[in-house]
Design a protein around this motif. Structure first.
Motif, short mmCIF file in Angstrom:
data_model
loop_
_atom_site.label_atom_id
_atom_site.label_comp_id
_atom_site.label_asym_id
_atom_site.label_seq_id
_atom_site.Cartn_x
_atom_site.Cartn_y
_atom_site.Cartn_z
N GLU A 36 77.35 63.05 45.99
CA GLU A 36 78.31 63.51 44.97
C GLU A 36 77.69 64.68 44.20
O GLU A 36 76.54 64.63 43.80
CB GLU A 36 78.65 62.35 44.03
N LYS A 37 78.51 65.71 43.99
CA LYS A 37 78.01 66.94 43.37
C LYS A 37 77.63 66.78 41.90
O LYS A 37 76.65 67.34 41.43
CB LYS A 37 79.11 68.01 43.50
N THR A 44 88.50 62.30 40.10
CA THR A 44 89.70 62.23 39.25
C THR A 44 90.20 60.80 39.09
O THR A 44 90.88 60.48 38.11
CB THR A 44 90.80 63.14 39.84
N ALA A 50 95.39 54.26 38.25
CA ALA A 50 95.04 53.70 39.57
C ALA A 50 96.10 52.77 40.13
O ALA A 50 95.78 51.73 40.70
CB ALA A 50 93.66 53.07 39.57
N GLY A 51 97.37 53.16 39.96
CA GLY A 51 98.37 52.59 40.84
C GLY A 51 98.02 53.05 42.25
O GLY A 51 97.53 54.17 42.44
N LEU A 194 77.30 69.35 48.56
CA LEU A 194 77.26 69.89 49.92
C LEU A 194 77.15 71.41 49.80
O LEU A 194 77.94 72.04 49.11
CB LEU A 194 78.54 69.56 50.68
N GLY A 255 84.84 68.48 39.13
CA GLY A 255 84.21 68.78 40.43
C GLY A 255 85.16 69.32 41.48
O GLY A 255 84.72 69.79 42.53
N GLU A 259 85.03 74.23 47.11
CA GLU A 259 84.06 74.89 48.00
C GLU A 259 83.83 74.13 49.30
O GLU A 259 83.45 74.73 50.32
CB GLU A 259 82.72 75.13 47.27
N LEU A 450 97.98 66.51 39.15
CA LEU A 450 97.01 65.43 39.32
C LEU A 450 96.04 65.77 40.45
O LEU A 450 95.32 64.91 40.95
CB LEU A 450 97.72 64.11 39.65
N ASN A 480 92.51 64.67 48.58
CA ASN A 480 93.14 65.95 48.24
C ASN A 480 92.54 67.14 48.97
O ASN A 480 93.10 68.23 48.91
CB ASN A 480 93.06 66.18 46.72
N GLY A 494 100.67 56.13 42.89
CA GLY A 494 99.53 55.69 43.70
C GLY A 494 99.44 56.35 45.05
O GLY A 494 98.55 56.01 45.84
N ILE A 497 95.70 58.47 45.25
CA ILE A 497 94.50 57.65 45.49
C ILE A 497 94.70 56.81 46.74
O ILE A 497 93.78 56.61 47.54
CB ILE A 497 94.16 56.77 44.27
N SER A 500 93.83 58.91 49.65
CA SER A 500 92.39 59.14 49.75
C SER A 500 91.70 57.90 50.33
O SER A 500 90.85 58.00 51.23
CB SER A 500 91.85 59.48 48.36
C1 LIG Z 1 95.44 61.39 34.25
C2 LIG Z 1 95.57 61.12 35.72
C3 LIG Z 1 96.16 59.95 36.16
C4 LIG Z 1 96.30 59.70 37.52
N1 LIG Z 1 96.83 58.51 37.93
C5 LIG Z 1 96.90 58.24 39.24
C6 LIG Z 1 97.32 56.96 39.70
O1 LIG Z 1 97.59 56.04 38.92
N2 LIG Z 1 97.40 56.76 41.04
C7 LIG Z 1 97.07 57.74 41.95
O2 LIG Z 1 97.17 57.50 43.15
N3 LIG Z 1 96.64 58.93 41.54
C8 LIG Z 1 96.51 59.20 40.22
N4 LIG Z 1 96.02 60.40 39.82
C9 LIG Z 1 95.60 61.38 40.84
C10 LIG Z 1 94.32 60.96 41.53
O3 LIG Z 1 93.40 60.42 40.60
C11 LIG Z 1 93.65 62.10 42.30
O4 LIG Z 1 94.59 62.93 42.92
C12 LIG Z 1 92.73 61.49 43.34
O5 LIG Z 1 91.83 60.61 42.70
C13 LIG Z 1 91.98 62.53 44.13
O6 LIG Z 1 91.12 61.84 44.98
P1 LIG Z 1 90.09 62.58 45.94
O7 LIG Z 1 89.29 61.50 46.55
O8 LIG Z 1 90.79 63.51 46.83
O9 LIG Z 1 89.20 63.49 44.99
P2 LIG Z 1 88.40 63.22 43.67
O10 LIG Z 1 88.72 61.92 43.05
O11 LIG Z 1 88.56 64.42 42.81
O12 LIG Z 1 86.90 63.12 44.15
C14 LIG Z 1 86.25 64.22 44.70
C15 LIG Z 1 84.78 64.13 44.35
O13 LIG Z 1 84.07 65.07 45.17
C16 LIG Z 1 83.10 65.71 44.38
N5 LIG Z 1 82.73 67.00 44.98
C17 LIG Z 1 83.39 68.18 44.90
N6 LIG Z 1 82.71 69.13 45.54
C18 LIG Z 1 81.61 68.55 46.07
C19 LIG Z 1 80.50 69.03 46.82
N7 LIG Z 1 80.35 70.33 47.11
N8 LIG Z 1 79.56 68.15 47.21
C20 LIG Z 1 79.65 66.82 46.86
N9 LIG Z 1 80.66 66.33 46.11
C21 LIG Z 1 81.63 67.18 45.73
C22 LIG Z 1 83.76 65.83 43.03
O14 LIG Z 1 82.81 66.05 42.01
C23 LIG Z 1 84.49 64.50 42.91
O15 LIG Z 1 83.67 63.51 42.32
C24 LIG Z 1 95.86 60.66 38.46
C25 LIG Z 1 95.27 61.84 38.03
C26 LIG Z 1 95.11 62.07 36.67
C27 LIG Z 1 94.46 63.34 36.23
#
Ligand SMILES: Cc1cc2nc3c(=O)[nH]c(=O)nc-3n(C[C@H](O)[C@H](O)[C@H](O)COP(=O)(O)OP(=O)(O)OC[C@H]3O[C@@H](n4cnc5c(N)ncnc54)[C@H](O)[C@@H]3O)c2cc1C
Length: 517
Positions: A36-37, A44, A50-51, A194, A255, A259, A450, A480, A494, A497, A500
């Protein structure tokens, strides 16, 4: 100093999809490093309720009846030809299986609660929703050392909560997954971005990571899972891809800067849907955007543009009203901020932006240009710099709709979703109440999201595809960073997440099969 590491699976990112992929692979016997970066795990999801939109899972099956036919009909009607049919099938097939797999771990517990799907007029709509939620988790259940690894809550003004000594919502999900990962033997590296993927022709064989004590070259025996989030905060790229957004409007964790997506494209990965995001409007607070998903649905609120006119049903699900904002800005009919306007009766009944009912609107909001107030609508219009005559007429008309119980302009309260967020004590239309009792208050609203959801093209095993549609051996994607199966639709709470986690799970299962061959 550069060090050398070796593992079966390298997971890039520390969000819910990354942790699910890591947990699955490690539980099934692979040697996993998660990099993790930032200094925190969670991404996020740490900000999320976290529905998890995971249709037909065993937890919600105990609460209501659903069928694959209904889910298919719903998705067919809502995705409107966008998205990817093969990924959709994979998602719907794997979602219940993933839930049962995770539930085998003693750390993971879910429960169901009602939160409706987002297209109430579509066939197969589920008024009680198809989402499950992580059960809250007391800090002591995982211990302070693990709690400290989780990205902190948002500040209250941005929609965070004071949860005391309990993890709730996304942080509970993350706490549970982190505990399970640690127990399964996942090696977690924080502040390990990374930098570069290591390739042989057509194949990814490792990666170079940054590290607290110097770079790490990781040789990977089976595969690399990219779960590094979207390009939420790369505003130049977002503008290039047609997102009508400005820096500071994004809700995603810091984060998500894109990139890793760029690095995968550098080695030949294909990308799609780059104009897409999980859209929402948000209050533009001095500390960043505030989601407050229930606020618009309460009766007695109205959203107007800078001409003082309504332009949408204020109770729409957030992605759908976000799309109304986006369309308005793109076609030049809407300039942001828009204004969310309520009266004193609303503030007394529901509170504003997370403040409790009857609490005075904080002085610092009024002094700091976040909240505006006027004893009369004319004075409020003057404070906002919008035409008082238009605002007066708009609200007079709106109040007439509220008194009659029928929104003749945008149909607010005509469907089950609007009523879910309405107030059953308000009649004749629980989603509509007049804005009549001064003083009046306004908060600025901008187009937020989001997370972005355009990115790497992948196949149903979450394998990243190259530009000719062929899987790049050893490279997987989830969340994402991936072009979403949902296309331009946000089917229900939901989906982000959920996507993902499910594609993290599918990637891990494929890597396990590969490792066994
Ligand atoms: C207020 C709010 C409420 C939400 N509620 C919900 C909900 O209830 N249900 C739902 O499904 N979604 C919800 N969402 C959306 C959801 O949280 C996100 O869209 C989702 O978590 C994205 O998941 P992800 O795994 O793609 O990325 P992320 O959760 O963003 O994780 C990516 C990770 O990769 C890391 N990273 C980035 N670049 C690098 C690198 N170069 N090397 C290593 N690590 C790196 C980042 O730092 C981060 O920790 C909500 C969002 C917000 C803002």
């Amino acid at each position: 100093m550069t060090s050398s590491l070796e593992c079966d699976v390298l997971v890039v990112g520390g969000g819910a999809g990354a942790l699910t992929g890591a947990l699955t692979a490690a539980t099934l016997g692979l040697d996993v490093i998660l990099a993790e970066k930032t200094e925190y795990l969670g991404g996020t999801a740490a900000y999320a309720g976290a529905g998890l939109w995971l249709p037909l899972n065993s937890v919600s099956a105990a609460a209501f009846a659903d069928t694959r036919e209904k889910v298919d009909a719903y998705i067919a009607a809502t995705t409107d030809g966008t998205g990817f049919a093969d990924l959709r099938e994979a998602y719907l097939d794997a979602a219940p299986e993933m839930v049962d797999f995770l539930l085998q771990d003693p750390s993971v517990e879910f429960h169901w609660r009602a939160f409706p799907d987002y297209y109430p007029d579509a066939p197969g709509y589920m008024p009680s929703g198809r989402a499950i939620f992580p059960k809250p988790l007391p800090d002591w259940a995982i211990g302070n050392d693990l709690v400290r690894l989780i990205r902190p809550e948002l500040p209250l003004i941005r929609g965070g909560h004071d949860t005391g000594n309990k993890l709730r919502g996304g942080r509970a999900l993350l706490g549970r997954l982190i505990q399970a990962c640690v127990r399964a033997g996942v090696r977690i590296e924080l502040e390990a971005p990374l930098r570069e993927l290591d390739t042989r022709p057509g194949e990814v064989v490792g990666a170079c990571l940054g590290g607290r004590d110097g770079d790490m070259n990781v040789r990977v025996r089976t595969g690399v899972l990219l779960a590094a989030g979207g390009f939420d905060h790369d505003i130049d790229m977002r503008k290039r891809e047609g997102h009508p957004v400005e820096a500071g409007w994004q809700m995603g964790a810091p984060g998500s800067t894109g990139e890793v997506l760029a690095e995968a494209r550098r080695i030949g990965a294909d990308a799609d849907l780059l104009h897409e995001a999980w859209w929402t409007p948000a209050f533009d607070t001095p500390l960043g955007p505030s989601f407050r998903v229930h606020q618009r649905g309460h009766p007695g609120s109205i959203v107007v543009d800078q001409d003082g006119r309504r332009f949408c049903n204020e109770s729409l699900p957030y992605d759908r009203i976000g799309r109304a904002f986006r369309t308005g800005v793109l076609n030049g009919t809407l300039t942001l901020p828009a204004w969310f306007i309520v009266d004193q009766a609303y503030v007394d009944r529901y509170g504003l932006n997370g403040e409790p009912p009857r609490a005075p609107v904080p002085e610092e909001w009024l002094a700091g240009g976040f909240a505006y107030c006027g004893d009369t609508l004319d004075k409020l219009a003057a404070a906002l710099g919008i035409p008082a005559e238009n605002l007066g007429k708009t609200i007079e008309r709106f109040n007439g709709f509220a008194d009659a119980g029928v929104d003749e302009e945008f149909g607010r309260g005509d469907n089950a979703f609007d009523l879910f967020f309405g107030d059953p004590d308000v009649n004749p239309n629980p989603a509509l109440a007049p804005v009549r009792t001064g003083p009046f208050y306004a908060l600025p609203m901008v187009l937020s999201d989001l997370g972005t959801k355009g990115g790497l093209r992948a196949d149903p095993h979450a394998r990243v595809l190259d530009e000719s549609g062929v899987p790049i051996t050893g490279l997987y994607a989830a969340g994402n960073i991936m072009a979403s199966w949902t296309g331009s639709c946000y089917p229900g709470p939901g989906a982000p997440i959920g996507s993902s986690m499910v594609f993290g799970y599918l990637a891990a299962r494929h890597m396990v099969d590969r490792a066994q061959k």
